[in-house]
Design a protein around this motif. Structure first.
Motif, PDB file in Angstrom:
ATOM      1  N   TYR A   1     -29.605 -81.999  33.848  1.00 12.87           N
ATOM      2  CA  TYR A   1     -30.867 -81.625  33.199  1.00 12.87           C
ATOM      3  C   TYR A   1     -30.719 -80.384  32.317  1.00 12.87           C
ATOM      4  CZ  TYR A   1     -32.853 -84.932  36.504  1.00 12.87           C
ATOM      5  OH  TYR A   1     -33.108 -86.060  37.229  1.00 12.87           O
ATOM      6  N   PHE A   2     -29.569 -80.264  31.663  1.00 12.00           N
ATOM      7  CA  PHE A   2     -29.403 -79.188  30.703  1.00 12.00           C
ATOM      8  C   PHE A   2     -29.878 -79.679  29.337  1.00 12.00           C
ATOM      9  CE2 PHE A   2     -26.231 -78.045  33.955  1.00 12.00           C
ATOM     10  CZ  PHE A   2     -26.617 -76.733  34.184  1.00 12.00           C
ATOM     11  N   ASP A   3     -30.517 -78.788  28.593  1.00 10.82           N
ATOM     12  CA  ASP A   3     -31.191 -79.195  27.360  1.00 10.82           C
ATOM     13  C   ASP A   3     -30.244 -79.725  26.297  1.00 10.82           C
ATOM     14  OD1 ASP A   3     -33.703 -78.590  28.284  1.00 10.82           O
ATOM     15  OD2 ASP A   3     -33.637 -76.521  27.581  1.00 10.82           O
ATOM     16  N   ARG A   4     -29.112 -79.059  26.096  1.00  9.88           N
ATOM     17  CA  ARG A   4     -28.226 -79.454  25.010  1.00  9.88           C
ATOM     18  C   ARG A   4     -26.766 -79.201  25.379  1.00  9.88           C
ATOM     19  NH1 ARG A   4     -27.680 -76.914  18.986  1.00  9.88           N
ATOM     20  NH2 ARG A   4     -26.688 -78.675  17.988  1.00  9.88           N
ATOM     21  N   VAL A   5     -25.943 -80.192  25.145  1.00  7.65           N
ATOM     22  CA  VAL A   5     -24.510 -80.085  25.420  1.00  7.65           C
ATOM     23  C   VAL A   5     -23.762 -80.509  24.162  1.00  7.65           C
ATOM     24  CG1 VAL A   5     -22.611 -80.790  26.912  1.00  7.65           C
ATOM     25  CG2 VAL A   5     -24.928 -80.659  27.846  1.00  7.65           C
ATOM     26  N   VAL A   6     -22.789 -79.714  23.752  1.00  7.58           N
ATOM     27  CA  VAL A   6     -22.046 -79.965  22.525  1.00  7.58           C
ATOM     28  C   VAL A   6     -20.571 -80.151  22.862  1.00  7.58           C
ATOM     29  CG1 VAL A   6     -21.557 -79.107  20.204  1.00  7.58           C
ATOM     30  CG2 VAL A   6     -23.690 -78.474  21.346  1.00  7.58           C
ATOM     31  N   GLY A   7     -19.895 -81.093  22.178  1.00  7.49           N
ATOM     32  CA  GLY A   7     -18.499 -81.387  22.480  1.00  7.49           C
ATOM     33  C   GLY A   7     -17.552 -81.028  21.350  1.00  7.49           C
ATOM     34  N   PHE A   8     -16.347 -80.573  21.726  1.00  8.80           N
ATOM     35  CA  PHE A   8     -15.303 -80.215  20.764  1.00  8.80           C
ATOM     36  C   PHE A   8     -13.955 -80.726  21.273  1.00  8.80           C
ATOM     37  CE2 PHE A   8     -18.656 -77.076  20.557  1.00  8.80           C
ATOM     38  CZ  PHE A   8     -18.896 -76.954  19.199  1.00  8.80           C
TER      39      PHE A   8
ATOM     40  N   PRO B   1     -38.824 -77.414  22.721  1.00  3.39           N
ATOM     41  CA  PRO B   1     -37.742 -76.564  22.225  1.00  3.39           C
ATOM     42  C   PRO B   1     -36.493 -76.729  23.077  1.00  3.39           C
ATOM     43  CG  PRO B   1     -39.331 -75.260  23.468  1.00  3.39           C
ATOM     44  CD  PRO B   1     -39.914 -76.625  23.331  1.00  3.39           C
ATOM     45  N   VAL B   2     -35.346 -76.720  22.423  1.00  2.00           N
ATOM     46  CA  VAL B   2     -34.093 -76.812  23.161  1.00  2.00           C
ATOM     47  C   VAL B   2     -33.569 -75.419  23.448  1.00  2.00           C
ATOM     48  CG1 VAL B   2     -33.511 -79.029  22.151  1.00  2.00           C
ATOM     49  CG2 VAL B   2     -32.728 -76.941  21.047  1.00  2.00           C
ATOM     50  N   GLU B   3     -32.669 -75.321  24.417  1.00  2.00           N
ATOM     51  CA  GLU B   3     -32.073 -74.054  24.792  1.00  2.00           C
ATOM     52  C   GLU B   3     -31.320 -73.469  23.602  1.00  2.00           C
ATOM     53  OE1 GLU B   3     -28.646 -72.979  27.923  1.00  2.00           O
ATOM     54  OE2 GLU B   3     -30.372 -74.077  28.723  1.00  2.00           O
ATOM     55  N   GLN B   4     -31.452 -72.154  23.412  1.00  2.00           N
ATOM     56  CA  GLN B   4     -30.834 -71.507  22.260  1.00  2.00           C
ATOM     57  C   GLN B   4     -29.314 -71.484  22.348  1.00  2.00           C
ATOM     58  OE1 GLN B   4     -32.449 -70.409  19.441  1.00  2.00           O
ATOM     59  NE2 GLN B   4     -34.090 -71.575  20.409  1.00  2.00           N
ATOM     60  N   LYS B   5     -28.780 -71.410  23.549  1.00  2.00           N
ATOM     61  CA  LYS B   5     -27.331 -71.351  23.720  1.00  2.00           C
ATOM     62  C   LYS B   5     -26.867 -72.557  24.525  1.00  2.00           C
ATOM     63  CE  LYS B   5     -26.975 -66.310  23.427  1.00  2.00           C
ATOM     64  NZ  LYS B   5     -26.263 -66.314  22.153  1.00  2.00           N
ATOM     65  N   PRO B   6     -26.419 -73.614  23.872  1.00  2.00           N
ATOM     66  CA  PRO B   6     -26.029 -74.845  24.563  1.00  2.00           C
ATOM     67  C   PRO B   6     -24.729 -74.675  25.343  1.00  2.00           C
ATOM     68  CG  PRO B   6     -25.447 -74.976  22.261  1.00  2.00           C
ATOM     69  CD  PRO B   6     -26.249 -73.720  22.418  1.00  2.00           C
TER      70      PRO B   6
ATOM     71  N   THR C   1     -19.621 -83.189  18.542  1.00  2.00           N
ATOM     72  CA  THR C   1     -20.684 -84.106  18.930  1.00  2.00           C
ATOM     73  C   THR C   1     -21.670 -83.362  19.801  1.00  2.00           C
ATOM     74  OG1 THR C   1     -19.372 -84.815  20.842  1.00  2.00           O
ATOM     75  CG2 THR C   1     -19.209 -86.146  18.839  1.00  2.00           C
ATOM     76  N   ALA C   2     -22.907 -83.823  19.802  1.00  2.00           N
ATOM     77  CA  ALA C   2     -23.950 -83.132  20.567  1.00  2.00           C
ATOM     78  C   ALA C   2     -24.853 -84.129  21.263  1.00  2.00           C
ATOM     79  CB  ALA C   2     -24.768 -82.225  19.644  1.00  2.00           C
ATOM     80  N   ILE C   3     -25.347 -83.717  22.432  1.00  2.00           N
ATOM     81  CA  ILE C   3     -26.293 -84.518  23.198  1.00  2.00           C
ATOM     82  C   ILE C   3     -27.455 -83.624  23.587  1.00  2.00           C
ATOM     83  CG2 ILE C   3     -26.688 -85.759  25.365  1.00  2.00           C
ATOM     84  CD1 ILE C   3     -23.786 -86.626  25.284  1.00  2.00           C
ATOM     85  N   SER C   4     -28.668 -84.056  23.326  1.00  2.30           N
ATOM     86  CA  SER C   4     -29.857 -83.309  23.714  1.00  2.30           C
ATOM     87  C   SER C   4     -30.584 -84.057  24.811  1.00  2.30           C
ATOM     88  CB  SER C   4     -30.782 -83.104  22.511  1.00  2.30           C
ATOM     89  OG  SER C   4     -31.971 -82.448  22.913  1.00  2.30           O
ATOM     90  N   ASN C   5     -30.982 -83.324  25.846  1.00  6.30           N
ATOM     91  CA  ASN C   5     -31.682 -83.918  26.969  1.00  6.30           C
ATOM     92  C   ASN C   5     -33.158 -83.573  26.951  1.00  6.30           C
ATOM     93  OD1 ASN C   5     -31.569 -85.476  29.400  1.00  6.30           O
ATOM     94  ND2 ASN C   5     -31.775 -83.602  30.582  1.00  6.30           N
ATOM     95  N   ALA C   6     -33.590 -82.870  25.927  1.00  5.32           N
ATOM     96  CA  ALA C   6     -34.986 -82.432  25.871  1.00  5.32           C
ATOM     97  C   ALA C   6     -35.870 -83.496  25.243  1.00  5.32           C
ATOM     98  CB  ALA C   6     -35.082 -81.139  25.055  1.00  5.32           C
ATOM     99  N   PRO C   7     -37.078 -83.694  25.775  1.00  7.45           N
ATOM    100  CA  PRO C   7     -38.011 -84.639  25.171  1.00  7.45           C
ATOM    101  C   PRO C   7     -38.352 -84.233  23.750  1.00  7.45           C
ATOM    102  CG  PRO C   7     -38.736 -83.964  27.361  1.00  7.45           C
ATOM    103  CD  PRO C   7     -37.616 -83.054  26.982  1.00  7.45           C
ATOM    104  N   VAL C   8     -38.713 -85.218  22.939  1.00 11.33           N
ATOM    105  CA  VAL C   8     -39.075 -84.957  21.551  1.00 11.33           C
ATOM    106  C   VAL C   8     -40.239 -83.976  21.499  1.00 11.33           C
ATOM    107  CG1 VAL C   8     -39.920 -85.971  19.420  1.00 11.33           C
ATOM    108  CG2 VAL C   8     -38.272 -87.233  20.829  1.00 11.33           C
ATOM    109  N   GLY C   9     -40.105 -82.970  20.635  1.00 14.32           N
ATOM    110  CA  GLY C   9     -41.188 -82.014  20.463  1.00 14.32           C
ATOM    111  C   GLY C   9     -41.069 -80.785  21.334  1.00 14.32           C
TER     112      GLY C   9
END
Length: 232
Positions: free
Chosen positions: A40-47, A12-17, A2-10
């Motif tokens: 306030y991290f751009d992208r967090v992914v769950g496993f 760029p997100v961080e390359q290494k979540p 699963t993934a969560i993005s904290n960046a506003p639409v449009g």
């Protein structure tokens, strides 16, 4: 995954979540949300586990936050899973969130290359601070563990095999088994169950071990017996 993005639409997100690894789905989601939105991290992914992370396309993630619930899971992580993660991504840094608060568990994890150790009774801000510190190249450990470590002689010269064998003869086979379980962070109740003994019997053995080596608490038992074991 699963993934969560904290960046506003449009944007760029961080390359290494940041990757969160936790077998409890609800807890994993809560950690992801807290890290992404409060931190306030751009992208967090769950496993769910390290194997799922290794098999994913996102395993280039530079930071892993891994939830550890018991001593056996910590032991498996630092002795097995950590090498598997590094084989897939040599530069990955690992931060552990653990229910184990004893000093041995902390120092053992750091010795194995874990870059951050956050106890599960910490505030979210402590976790976020640890993530930022580790991502900046630092190492995070609980203050109380460092204070206790400073009063314990643990990083002396490594003894040879003959010295280890000589010191090991101070303990009975049963005491050696108990010491090994103490070094995993197991409480007396768990040790009693594993050894099919009463908790009272385990307390008596722990007391005997402490008297033999002049230890005042369980943490000192762990550190004072470092010389007996090649690996913590």
């Amino acid at each position: 995954m699963t993934a969560i993005s904290n960046a506003p639409v449009g944007t760029p997100v961080e390359q290494k979540p940041i990757s969160v690894i936790c077998k409890d789905a609800l807890l994993c989601q809560c950690l992801m949300l807290g890290i992404a939105h409060r931190g306030y991290f751009d992208r967090v992914v769950g496993f769910t586990d390290p194997a799922e992370w290794v098999a994913s396309e996102i395993c280039s993630s530079s930071t892993i936050v891994l939830w550890i619930s018991d001593a056996s899971s910590l032991d498996k992580m630092i002795n097995d899973d950590l090498d598997i993660l590094r084989e897939k991504a040599p530069n990955v840094t690992v931060i552990i969130i653990s229910t184990l608060t004893n000093t041995y568990a902390v120092i053992n994890a750091l010795r194995k290359g874990v870059k951050g150790y956050v106890t599960s009774d910490s505030d979210l801000d402590v976790l976020l601070g640890a993530i930022r510190l580790v991502r900046a190249g630092g190492v995070y450990a609980p203050t109380n563990s460092l204070k206790e470590l400073s009063t314990t002689s643990t990083f002396g010269e490594e003894p040879d095999n003959e010295a280890r064998e000589k010191e090991a003869t101070r303990f009975t086979a049963r005491e050696m088994t108990i010491i090994r379980l103490l070094r995993l962070g197991d409480p007396n109740k768990t040790i009693a169950r594993k050894m099919n003994l009463t908790e009272g019997t385990i307390k008596l053995h722990v007391g005997t071990i402490m008297r033999k080596i002049g230890a005042q608490n369980r943490t000192q038992v762990v550190y004072f017996t470092n010389r007996v074991f090649k690996d913590p």
